[in-house]
Design an enzyme around this catalytic site. Sequence first.
Site: not given
Lengths: 621, 621
Positions: B38, B75, B123, B259, B365, B426, B472
């Site tokens: 890689s 990697h 990743l 790999h 997010e 929520q 809240r």
Amino acid sequence: MTTAEKTSRVQQWTNLAQQLRVDSIRATTAAGSGHPTSSMSAADLMSVLMLSHFHYDFDDPKNPNNDHFILSKGHASPLLYSMYKAAGAITDEELLTLRKFGSRLAGHPTPEIPWVDVATGSLGQGLPVGVGIAAVGKYLDKLPYKVWVLLGDSESAEGSNWEAFHLASHYKLNNLIAIIDCNRLGQRGETELGWNTEAYAERGRAFGWNAIVIDGHNYEEIDNAYRQAAETADRPTLIVAKTMKGKGVSFLENKEGWHGKALDAEQEEKAIAELNPQVRSMVFPVQKPANDKPAPEAAKQPIKLPRYELNSKEATRKAYGDALLALGAANPDVVAMDGEVSNSTYANEFAKAYPDRFFEQYIAEQQMVAFAVGTQVRGKIPFASTFAAFMSRAYDFIRMAAISRANIRLSGSHAGVSIGEDGPSQMALEDLAMMRAVFGSTVLYPSDANQAAQLVAQMADHGGIMYIRTTREKTPVIYSPDDTFSIGGSRVVYQSDKDQATVVAAGITLHEAIQAYKELQEEGITIRVIDAYSVKPIDDETLLAAAQEAGGKIITVEDHWPEGGLGEAVLEAFSQADAPMPQVVKLAVQSMPSSGKPAELIEEAGISAHDIVQAVKVLVK
Amino acid sequence: MTTAEKTSRVQQWTNLAQQLRVDSIRATTAAGSGHPTSSMSAADLMSVLMLSHFHYDFDDPKNPNNDHFILSKGHASPLLYSMYKAAGAITDEELLTLRKFGSRLAGHPTPEIPWVDVATGSLGQGLPVGVGIAAVGKYLDKLPYKVWVLLGDSESAEGSNWEAFHLASHYKLNNLIAIIDCNRLGQRGETELGWNTEAYAERGRAFGWNAIVIDGHNYEEIDNAYRQAAETADRPTLIVAKTMKGKGVSFLENKEGWHGKALDAEQEEKAIAELNPQVRSMVFPVQKPANDKPAPEAAKQPIKLPRYELNSKEATRKAYGDALLALGAANPDVVAMDGEVSNSTYANEFAKAYPDRFFEQYIAEQQMVAFAVGTQVRGKIPFASTFAAFMSRAYDFIRMAAISRANIRLSGSHAGVSIGEDGPSQMALEDLAMMRAVFGSTVLYPSDANQAAQLVAQMADHGGIMYIRTTREKTPVIYSPDDTFSIGGSRVVYQSDKDQATVVAAGITLHEAIQAYKELQEEGITIRVIDAYSVKPIDDETLLAAAQEAGGKIITVEDHWPEGGLGEAVLEAFSQADAPMPQVVKLAVQSMPSSGKPAELIEEAGISAHDIVQAVKVLVK
């Protein structure tokens, strides 16, 4: 179709759409909160779907031929519930219980409602789940149902949707139709792409989908798009519908500042007057599925679990793979998926033996968990695997799966510092904490291959979110293949009436505890050793007995951060018991590991046999 | 350029590329593990980058004008470390310590190495972080550095990359260049798109990027692509490079099954002979930045925190927004980001006052947390906010941020069942567990607006992963704006020498505890009440004193699942202490909530004043 027929059809669509809008307003005004305008933008899209394309038997939600509808934009629940009322599934009275305590019509849909497959409300989850449901229809059950997913435009920013776009085109899911309700306005202003519907379509096409841009308030265009989608044979379809938030009411239509706001009584009256519905509480029957083909019956066989020779060495991750293979032979409902590491998790054994029931997810852990959730909607028994560290990528999906009351099985391999050379990015040190803090979850962490295999088999029969943590390294086989282990149990490895303290370990650290036992024995100190392979539920009874019989002194040792793992599970067991608290000393990973040999890292982390010996000596001094 | 010059340039590129390949093989063979193939696929890409386009001062990694390079495919660390050796930054001896205990050259890169901005290895994280670094360069520091990110092709399946593609084009980050090393082979076989480089490019273009497809082993094409990228003025550039895994060695090139495998000594020798490098340990100096412009100096002012009147009512989420606004005025290095809910988290106050320092992330997010990490690479003080429930979406990014030794501040609003009508999707009920189980994290959960504001201010000066959970609902202001609170502290709200038990609460449940105190007083039972606003680190000393002085009986009460939250933090405090364990009873949310009024849901969850009163009575009976 004659012009009169066409007119009548448009009139029907209009009637239903306006009723849905009125009911979305009425329900949210009665609740005093909720999202009427996000419901109104998609009312035309839903009207045409319900009246002309959706096939569903509300009296039999388990009918395998039912289409599936997922409201990915879960905040538009008033629209969904208004559709249920229009279909005659709920009463107007129930509709007006929206968001009230005790009502099943929660702020965002959950499967407390029999026609809801999965909970939504965390955005970007509906489509990935839809991929799983569609794959079952196309490849496993071979039933002609369709999966319709309604998305908001804002939520297209969630990367999880693009994992779904990727995988759905890979699997050529022509039975999957995604509809983006492109109403331009997000919670706090315009979305990034606004009404650039062509940009959405281009993205869909680049990901291998058929994409159609329409006016989401033009009934003929909607109807044609659905028909085109149904006729597409080789790929999923994305319908990008330009709509207006609050459509149909002058003071709401395309106006900012109305997201998630209910109208007051006066505004409600004005809005309903403007919508001028021809009908108010009409029932619009939904077509039942034309097909009555049953889902294939699974012919089950008794399971033949792998057997590992006592005192040989095997990795528990390998036992996971072997047991999954055995489950595959025993039960055709067992399906598996993996995040492109199946040669490490050993899910590849299943993949080779049962390629039809194995679904490669590539490196997309959110999609993987959602896929598992989707398959269990259709009654399958999914097992999904990746490195335990990467389960953290899918935590929101696991959280939502619990709210969906989903039955899924997750396997996280390569846990802890004991993986060695790959370094901290690949080491799960928070997975026990994360998985324990999921409602109704089960958390298993076997120490031996025979034990692992038995637990994997039991996971298939168990409900809720099941998690098994496995070890990369080969570890000694310490139990006979004929020993039995069960969820919620534990195993006392060493016990005597002279025990001065108890060491509670699981997985890799049990082997350190066994070594410590031997070293301490030589020094005349006898300890009890408990294998707490069921971290949740934990075996309170055995722990309480140990505390009572072995001096009220407990040492926990885990290949995990100190927070939320085995040590806290043990403390938790005592806090719930009506018995005196023992003294508990926790050994856990306290510093950021780097690379090295497993033994070096276990030593550095302070969770080795040596550390256990030291801790016992201090405790019993 | 003359033909001779061109030839010499190609020879240099070749020399470096072959040296990188040889060193990647040598380092992994010495380690006995790792990813040589890689590394080899991207050696030509990196050679041209290092010699002809990258500007970096290895003697001064903090130089604000340095380009940034992120190895998202972590990697391939042997390649990165070989580049460091080629640049003269590390010795050959150090290179051969790869993956060994005590070496900073871990299996995947971490910022233990001074030239590494962030840890990679999970990743799909490099590009989202790169977006943050690039945005600082373009909009805040206004420095001409470039951000280069090398991705693997497999990792394009991670949705987080598409969050980054989305946001980078929105912010027109022409200083960001993503290079996909399209070597066709993933860990366990071919990637979904194989060598369909045009498909990657189309996706990039659909997301608004400039996209260039090249042969990743053709030096001129690589060089031209980098030049084109540098000249693109209005958008980021994606370079899709068709490469071969194991390039340059006949028995590795484009072969499956290689790999993550090191060569043995014999294979190593054969491979090096095939690569026939002209040079072996040559140093190839990297150009230093041409520009020596300093980063803008932040002119700090004393902070003027908001003040809330005692006995008024205010939500702690509002106090977060107010305090963030105050921080913005006090320190120009403070930057903020939000996941399209800034009108709920109150980050919108900062956004309005300091639009240049506010970065809307839309509903993404993972990208939001990565953006925060990217800004702190450039010395900024990021605050990122969304609903606490949706922090779970970014858990892997938070985990990796800790490995990156990043200093980021996260605010999760709308925690617990007390949000009411919106329902369980929520409601964060696992965020305390999740955030506690992050290395070096701080977890705060204020009960009052004045307290919240002070803690937010302290977060700016604190290192590591800082998390604040806000409520809240408006809650009573129980502390004076002149009271002081600090990270690691707690507040004893009620205390006497007749205390029969101690109730430990935080956030919304403190108000239930106060109510319970009053009710119990009327019945002649006196309790101690502790506000454990610093959940991690928790104030051991105050808890130990309470256990000793108030009958060894403690009740914890939290708007959170029973696992991993406040209750376990309290138990943990005692387990680490050299003192007898008190009896601990935990009140926490035990069943899946639905919608309802906050008070109804708190009552149903068993964490109300009423429940505390009952629990105290049982405990002191």
